[in-house]
Design a protein around this motif. Structure first.
Motif, PDB file in Angstrom:
ATOM      1  N   THR A 109     -20.785 -23.099  16.090  1.00  0.00           N
ATOM      2  CA  THR A 109     -20.953 -21.656  16.207  1.00  0.00           C
ATOM      3  C   THR A 109     -21.194 -21.037  14.837  1.00  0.00           C
ATOM      4  O   THR A 109     -20.928 -21.657  13.804  1.00  0.00           O
ATOM      5  CB  THR A 109     -19.698 -21.004  16.823  1.00  0.00           C
ATOM      6  OG1 THR A 109     -18.569 -21.283  15.980  1.00  0.00           O
ATOM      7  CG2 THR A 109     -19.433 -21.544  18.220  1.00  0.00           C
ATOM      8  N   ASP A 144     -20.693 -17.174  12.662  1.00  0.00           N
ATOM      9  CA  ASP A 144     -20.000 -15.887  12.666  1.00  0.00           C
ATOM     10  C   ASP A 144     -20.414 -15.116  11.419  1.00  0.00           C
ATOM     11  O   ASP A 144     -19.726 -15.144  10.393  1.00  0.00           O
ATOM     12  CB  ASP A 144     -18.486 -16.099  12.692  1.00  0.00           C
ATOM     13  CG  ASP A 144     -17.717 -14.791  12.787  1.00  0.00           C
ATOM     14  OD1 ASP A 144     -18.312 -13.798  13.241  1.00  0.00           O
ATOM     15  OD2 ASP A 144     -16.529 -14.765  12.407  1.00  0.00           O
ATOM     16  N   SER A 197     -21.131 -12.821   8.273  1.00  0.00           N
ATOM     17  CA  SER A 197     -20.305 -11.895   7.514  1.00  0.00           C
ATOM     18  C   SER A 197     -21.029 -11.507   6.240  1.00  0.00           C
ATOM     19  O   SER A 197     -22.021 -12.125   5.856  1.00  0.00           O
ATOM     20  CB  SER A 197     -18.943 -12.528   7.175  1.00  0.00           C
ATOM     21  OG  SER A 197     -19.119 -13.611   6.278  1.00  0.00           O
ATOM     22  N   SER A 218     -19.575 -23.354  11.945  1.00  0.00           N
ATOM     23  CA  SER A 218     -18.296 -24.013  12.227  1.00  0.00           C
ATOM     24  C   SER A 218     -18.301 -25.482  11.849  1.00  0.00           C
ATOM     25  O   SER A 218     -17.256 -26.036  11.480  1.00  0.00           O
ATOM     26  CB  SER A 218     -17.934 -23.861  13.706  1.00  0.00           C
ATOM     27  OG  SER A 218     -18.924 -24.486  14.527  1.00  0.00           O
ATOM     28  N   LYS A 228     -25.072  -9.850  16.745  1.00  0.00           N
ATOM     29  CA  LYS A 228     -24.072  -9.193  15.915  1.00  0.00           C
ATOM     30  C   LYS A 228     -24.784  -8.529  14.744  1.00  0.00           C
ATOM     31  O   LYS A 228     -25.573  -9.174  14.052  1.00  0.00           O
ATOM     32  CB  LYS A 228     -23.042 -10.193  15.404  1.00  0.00           C
ATOM     33  CG  LYS A 228     -22.017  -9.583  14.458  1.00  0.00           C
ATOM     34  CD  LYS A 228     -21.019 -10.604  13.958  1.00  0.00           C
ATOM     35  CE  LYS A 228     -20.035  -9.970  12.983  1.00  0.00           C
ATOM     36  NZ  LYS A 228     -19.043 -10.963  12.468  1.00  0.00           N
TER      37      LYS A 228
END
Length: 255
Positions: free
Chosen positions: A22, A24, A26, A63, A140
């Motif tokens: 995955t 994420d 930032s 990940s 996102k």
């Protein structure tokens, strides 16, 4: 036998999906504040408008290692007389793993939106296993803004002041968004006494290590703001070393 077949046909794919890598996204900003110190923090929904120039590092936060291609899309929406205009900046890895971390310097004001797309491949790098975000899923978005510029100077200084107030000529508090800067001090005959190129610097009222005589000196500043504004400041600066007497007369308030 049916249970075993059910396990391989249904449960195994679900387990493999649950263990899929995955991302994420930032972002972390790095800038120099008014005190000349480096300030850094993770960009969050409640992050206040940043002041240019600012360096921002975007991370995919994968990940686990795998074959993946990244696409970062950065859009700056500006408001002008013609309405809103978008300036997309696209970055995509030419090989697996490139641009997992993207570092950029921002020198323009505006409202920014950053999105990451990731495409995961099999070990041979031939077949797409899945994409982020999934089809139909909203990506996102990392949002932040860079404020418009501001630059002002006081009318006078009191070098050598015992209480350390207004003893150095520098921009007033609240300056922001200055990406280019040059300042110089001249005497009444046009001779340059001092100059500096750092917005966080200033003039302590000295020449060759000695405080200049009380009187009027002249400041010239050329600067450029993150919003495209060109600053061309020319003003008289009152140097008063006898601060206490001047304070009672109201002549060194810096306004």
């Amino acid at each position: 036998m049916k249970r075993i077949l059910f396990f391989f046909l249904v449960l195994m794919p679900l387990m493999a999906w649950a263990q899929s890598p995955t991302v994420d996204p930032s972002a972390t900003y790095y800038l120099t504040n008014e005190e000349g110190e480096e300030e850094t923090d993770v960009i969050a929904p409640d992050t206040k408008p940043l002041s240019a120039p600012v360096r921002i590092v975007f991370k995919a936060n994968l990940s686990e290692p795998c074959n993946v291609l990244y696409t970062w899309t950065i859009t700056n929406t500006k408001t002008n007389t013609g309405g809103n205009t978008s300036e997309p900046i696209l970055r995509r890895g030419s090989q697996y793993g490139e641009f997992e971390e993207l570092e950029m310097d921002f020198n323009e004001s505006g409202s920014y939106a950053v999105q990451l797309n990731a495409r995961f491949y099999d070990e041979e790098g031939e077949n797409i296993l899945y994409e982020f975000p999934e089809e139909g899923e909203d990506p996102k978005t990392i949002r932040f803004s860079i404020s418009e510029s501001k630059l002002e100077f006081p009318n006078g200084i009191s070098p050598g002041c015992s209480i350390g107030q207004n003893d150095e000529l520098k921009p007033k508090e609240g300056f922001k968004g200055i990406v280019e800067f040059h300042a110089a001090i001249f005497n009444r005959w046009g001779k340059k006494l001092y100059s500096w190129d750092d917005i966080h610097g200033g003039w302590d009222g000295k020449v060759n290590g000695k405080v200049v005589k009380d009187g009027v000196y002249f400041l010239r500043v050329t600067a450029k703001g993150s919003d495209g504004i060109d600053y061309n400041i020319k003003k008289a600066i009152n140097v008063i070393t006898s601060y206490n007497n001047a304070e009672s007369e109201g002549t060194t308030d810096g306004e």
